[in-house]
Enzyme design. Sequence first.
Site, PDB file in Angstrom:
ATOM      1  N   THR A 187       2.220 -13.743  17.290  1.00  0.00           N
ATOM      2  CA  THR A 187       1.598 -13.335  15.979  1.00  0.00           C
ATOM      3  C   THR A 187       1.152 -14.424  14.898  1.00  0.00           C
ATOM      4  OG1 THR A 187       4.491 -13.840  15.228  1.00  0.00           O
ATOM      5  CG2 THR A 187       4.152 -11.647  16.270  1.00  0.00           C
ATOM      6  N   GLU A 341       2.053  -6.984  17.111  1.00  0.00           N
ATOM      7  CA  GLU A 341       2.928  -6.556  18.224  1.00  0.00           C
ATOM      8  C   GLU A 341       2.962  -4.527  18.471  1.00  0.00           C
ATOM      9  OE1 GLU A 341       4.542  -7.740  15.796  1.00  0.00           O
ATOM     10  OE2 GLU A 341       6.365  -9.097  16.158  1.00  0.00           O
ATOM     11  N   LYS A 451      13.830  -7.637  -5.901  1.00  0.00           N
ATOM     12  CA  LYS A 451      15.313  -6.891  -6.048  1.00  0.00           C
ATOM     13  C   LYS A 451      14.974  -6.809  -7.778  1.00  0.00           C
ATOM     14  CE  LYS A 451      15.737  -7.037  -1.659  1.00  0.00           C
ATOM     15  NZ  LYS A 451      15.356  -8.083  -1.054  1.00  0.00           N
ATOM     16  N   TRP A 456      13.691  -1.570  -6.648  1.00  0.00           N
ATOM     17  CA  TRP A 456      13.482  -2.000  -5.564  1.00  0.00           C
ATOM     18  C   TRP A 456      11.845  -2.153  -6.407  1.00  0.00           C
ATOM     19  CZ3 TRP A 456      13.505  -2.389   0.092  1.00  0.00           C
ATOM     20  CH2 TRP A 456      15.233  -2.284   0.489  1.00  0.00           C
TER      21      TRP A 456
HETATM   22  P1  ADP Z   1       1.934 -11.571  10.567  1.00  0.00           P
HETATM   23  O1  ADP Z   1       3.090 -10.680  10.721  1.00  0.00           O
HETATM   24  O2  ADP Z   1       1.784 -13.030  11.189  1.00  0.00           O
HETATM   25  O3  ADP Z   1       1.441 -11.172   9.769  1.00  0.00           O
HETATM   26  P2  ADP Z   1       0.395  -9.209  12.013  1.00  0.00           P
HETATM   27  O4  ADP Z   1      -0.956  -9.171  11.728  1.00  0.00           O
HETATM   28  O5  ADP Z   1       1.084  -8.316  12.763  1.00  0.00           O
HETATM   29  O6  ADP Z   1       0.947 -10.525  11.646  1.00  0.00           O
HETATM   30  O7  ADP Z   1       0.922  -8.390  10.739  1.00  0.00           O
HETATM   31  C1  ADP Z   1       1.034  -7.448  10.569  1.00  0.00           C
HETATM   32  C2  ADP Z   1       2.193  -6.848   9.595  1.00  0.00           C
HETATM   33  O8  ADP Z   1       1.050  -6.459   8.613  1.00  0.00           O
HETATM   34  C3  ADP Z   1       3.325  -5.662   8.916  1.00  0.00           C
HETATM   35  O9  ADP Z   1       4.375  -5.870   9.595  1.00  0.00           O
HETATM   36  C4  ADP Z   1       2.763  -5.448   7.412  1.00  0.00           C
HETATM   37  O10 ADP Z   1       3.675  -5.580   6.701  1.00  0.00           O
HETATM   38  C5  ADP Z   1       1.463  -5.623   6.981  1.00  0.00           C
HETATM   39  N1  ADP Z   1       0.240  -4.505   7.341  1.00  0.00           N
HETATM   40  C6  ADP Z   1      -0.763  -4.364   8.387  1.00  0.00           C
HETATM   41  N2  ADP Z   1      -1.380  -3.547   8.372  1.00  0.00           N
HETATM   42  C7  ADP Z   1      -1.018  -2.820   6.544  1.00  0.00           C
HETATM   43  C8  ADP Z   1      -1.402  -1.791   5.869  1.00  0.00           C
HETATM   44  N3  ADP Z   1      -2.677  -1.222   5.494  1.00  0.00           N
HETATM   45  N4  ADP Z   1      -0.610  -2.167   4.517  1.00  0.00           N
HETATM   46  C9  ADP Z   1       0.322  -3.160   4.564  1.00  0.00           C
HETATM   47  N5  ADP Z   1       0.805  -3.355   4.907  1.00  0.00           N
HETATM   48  C10 ADP Z   1      -0.224  -3.788   6.552  1.00  0.00           C
END
Ligand code: ADP
Length: 555
Positions: A187, A341, A451, A456
């Site tokens: 990640t 994940e 918050k 929120w």
């Molecule tokens: P990191 O968590 O290190 O940024 P990831 O690439 O796994 O790496 O990121 C996943 C996160 O990205 C998700 O949990 C979400 O918060 C955000 N995310 C991914 N796609 C979208 C989307 N279409 N809209 C909003 N948030 C998104």
Amino acid sequence: MRGLMMDVPLLVSAVLRHAAETHGETEIVSRTVEGPIHRTTYAALHERSQRLAKALLALGLGQGGRVGTLAWNGYRHLEIYYAAGGAGLVCHTINPRLFPEQIAGIIRHAEDEILCADLTFLPLLAGLAGKLGAVRAIVVMTDRAHMPPPPEGLPPLLCYEELLAAQPPGFDWPALDENTACGLCYTSGTTGMPKGVLYSHRSCVLHALGCCLPDVFELSARSVIMPAVPMFHVNAWGTPYSAPMVGAKLVLPGPKLDGASLRELILSEGVTFSAGVPTVWMGLLDWLDAQGEIAGEIAGAQGGLGALRLVGIGGSACPPVVIERLAARGVTVRHAWGMTETSPVALTSAPQAKHEGLPPRERLALSARQGRPLYGVEFRVLGADGQPVARDGVAFGRLLVRGPWVAAAYHGLEDSPAHATEPGWFDTGDVATVDADGYVCIVDRTKDVIKSGGEWISSIELENIAVSHPAVQEAAAVARPDPKWGERPLLVLVRRPGVAVTAEEIRAHFHGRVARWCIPEDIRFAEELPHTATGKLLKSRIRELYAEAMQAAGN
Ligand code: ADP
């Protein structure tokens, strides 16, 4: 009673073999780091991957041995995916945009034995001499003519093309257990230390099959797919597996993701589908706009984007204004949500038949949602009481997912389940609503939501409104402490070059678009905003910068 069907394991090697046998002449086009455009076919890719598999095994890697990659999207990277995975090794894609110390830490944690690197990353590796743990050799992904002199203190450099040339053709892909690991990706550490997600053959094949469902990205043997998402992060949304599965032509843009370079490939290769994070598309649209202003009219059909019909946008929320701007150029946006994940694709925003006649505003609102799960992924949105929230598009809660391509545990932490607040479910750390049709809308990351006075405020919503102002290039909304309300939004904006705009004008733009109490009083302007290794806003750093500025001002 057991079924009486063949127990054929789901293996990535079988995906490539299928492409070679069924779509052997279909092209894979790469922009190389050496410069020229390279063309190959699925038949040739299969043949070279077989020889590379033998070469990797000849380097002494045992089953499960890790092969790290520091590489852009290109045919050699694709060969490593298949050669390593197919031979029972693990292809560990490393994000070169992480801090060097993080990269070294990940290489050591993964216990990579061989590293394969594009020429561009040799200087990066040279800076990590002595910190690469178990790495025994570095395979430079080039030919003899381009081999650099060996940097001091690094393991020996091997030439990729020489390794391949030394192997005779042919290799019988082993009949592995489908739960064998084939890929590893950490990640990007947006909200914590990078953690290793270990994909299996089964998870990759099923994820790719899921991505081939028509409502996901409309892929077929008639598609020309250009992943503008990197192969070094979350398997470029599975396109290295889904494209050969359907026999689509694959266009790999290498290191160049700027508007001019992407547009050139879109036109010259007839790209029909591409995928990327919102910033890539904003870059392309801004570049096209600038060309239009210079030339008066943009050359080519469809608003300058040739045969491009659909783009998948995800990784962070896609602002509605980007959906509108692409629609004006004849391109539909398929919003997608996922995480490292979740392999990553889990939700996509395809409309249903009943949405066909919707007025444009409502269609836009629908595609701005992250969407519905593809078959294979199940989700729940749980409120503070641990119960599913009402499916009314308003009530929000924690988004949990499960499915055969969702991580159960992290590499090196096998005994503790990955983010499992509910047994058997993965807690995504995102806050979401869900409507009556099952469309999920991501409100925010739990850590980013503001918050204020017990209510929120979605930072995503504030950012989307801010970037819909024509003078705003990029926006970040973060929480800042407030003695009365607990937290209030702080909006940091980057103006478009040469355009003037005041905080007052931005506040006026918010009126009528969001409840009054959500409108940020505190609006600041910055030259640029910090980003993570995957191009997302680095909100933790923005909060820190704000706190530092407050301190410096003596507040
Ligand atoms: P990191 O968590 O290190 O940024 P990831 O690439 O796994 O790496 O990121 C996943 C996160 O990205 C998700 O949990 C979400 O918060 C955000 N995310 C991914 N796609 C979208 C989307 N279409 N809209 C909003 N948030 C998104």
